[in-house]
Design an enzyme around this catalytic site. Structure first.
Site, PDB file in Angstrom:
ATOM      1  N   CYS A  84     -12.983  17.671   7.803  1.00  0.00           N
ATOM      2  CA  CYS A  84     -13.571  16.711   8.452  1.00  0.00           C
ATOM      3  C   CYS A  84     -12.752  15.257   8.447  1.00  0.00           C
ATOM      4  O   CYS A  84     -12.354  14.659   9.166  1.00  0.00           O
ATOM      5  CB  CYS A  84     -14.936  16.509   8.290  1.00  0.00           C
ATOM      6  SG  CYS A  84     -15.504  15.784   6.728  1.00  0.00           S
ATOM      7  N   HIS A 136     -19.508  14.087   4.971  1.00  0.00           N
ATOM      8  CA  HIS A 136     -19.215  14.563   6.283  1.00  0.00           C
ATOM      9  C   HIS A 136     -18.937  13.358   7.179  1.00  0.00           C
ATOM     10  O   HIS A 136     -19.773  12.476   7.234  1.00  0.00           O
ATOM     11  CB  HIS A 136     -20.133  15.583   6.649  1.00  0.00           C
ATOM     12  CG  HIS A 136     -19.592  16.441   8.071  1.00  0.00           C
ATOM     13  ND1 HIS A 136     -18.511  17.014   8.056  1.00  0.00           N
ATOM     14  CD2 HIS A 136     -19.822  16.454   9.141  1.00  0.00           C
ATOM     15  CE1 HIS A 136     -18.217  17.792   9.334  1.00  0.00           C
ATOM     16  NE2 HIS A 136     -18.925  17.253  10.120  1.00  0.00           N
ATOM     17  N   HIS A 148     -15.843  16.790  15.104  1.00  0.00           N
ATOM     18  CA  HIS A 148     -15.573  16.866  13.891  1.00  0.00           C
ATOM     19  C   HIS A 148     -15.206  18.258  13.563  1.00  0.00           C
ATOM     20  O   HIS A 148     -15.235  19.239  14.308  1.00  0.00           O
ATOM     21  CB  HIS A 148     -17.050  16.597  13.162  1.00  0.00           C
ATOM     22  CG  HIS A 148     -17.876  17.503  13.381  1.00  0.00           C
ATOM     23  ND1 HIS A 148     -18.720  18.203  12.577  1.00  0.00           N
ATOM     24  CD2 HIS A 148     -18.489  18.204  14.854  1.00  0.00           C
ATOM     25  CE1 HIS A 148     -19.759  18.976  13.284  1.00  0.00           C
ATOM     26  NE2 HIS A 148     -19.537  18.945  14.268  1.00  0.00           N
TER      27      HIS A 148
END
Length: 197
Positions: A84, A136, A148
């Protein structure tokens, strides 16, 4: 005299016809370009579930589209596999010409906080998934959707999904705070070079 008048009239008619012929393709090309851009926006809107406006950053949406489906790999930073933060770093470098940090927590330290209902296209969204720390990051696209690199690979998800809604931590806007940081670094470098001279 009549012949001269007819010749002059024909001459101007030919000039007018040529002028129309020369300007018509440009108008047609401009219309075709507008039509193609409109079709591209419609296509990307359908795929990403985001209504695009005239001010939408098409480079952002093309970048995301090109990376969709790239496999996830922790620590990866290529088309063979990406995580990510590397995806976010790559996007910001390519779309916004900004060299940001490589870790989601470090990226968070570079942003100005933004409330979820104030998120704009290109903002960042941060999550604390099964952790007390940020774990994240994704890029907001609009309509509560974000791009993402998830465990399923690079994808588009919704902040309204129960999973992401549960772990959503905060939004962040990179541009303003990053510009300030760049200016600070530039000032520091120039004062350091002045001190060395």
């Amino acid at each position: 005299m009549k012949k001269i008048t007819i010749v002059i009239a024909l001459f101007f008619s030919v000039l007018a016809a040529q002028a129309q012929t020369n300007t018509s393709p440009k108008t047609s090309d401009d219309k075709n370009t507008d039509d193609q851009e409109s079709l591209a926006k419609d296509y990307l809107s359908q795929i990403m579930g985001v209504a695009m406006s005239a001010t939408s950053n098409m480079k952002l949406f093309h970048f995301v589209y090109d990376w969709i489906g790239t496999p996830y790999r922790f620590g990866g930073s290529s088309r063979k596999g990406i995580d990510c933060s590397a995806f976010t770093k790559e996007l910001y470098s390519d779309v916004f010409n900004m060299d940001i940090q490589r870790n989601s927590r470090d990226i968070f330290s570079m942003v100005s906080p933004v409330k979820r209902d104030e998120l704009k296209e290109g903002d960042l969204v941060f999550f604390k998934i099964h952790s007390r720390r940020i774990s994240h990051v994704g890029i907001y696209l609009g309509n509560n959707r974000f791009a993402h690199a998830s465990s399923r690979g690079v994808a588009i998800s919704s902040l309204d999904d129960a999973y992401y809604s549960r772990y959503f931590y905060r939004g962040g806007r990179m541009l303003e705070s990053f510009k300030a940081e760049l200016q600070k670094q530039s000032t520091d470098k120039s004062s350091a070079s002045t001190d060395n001279n």
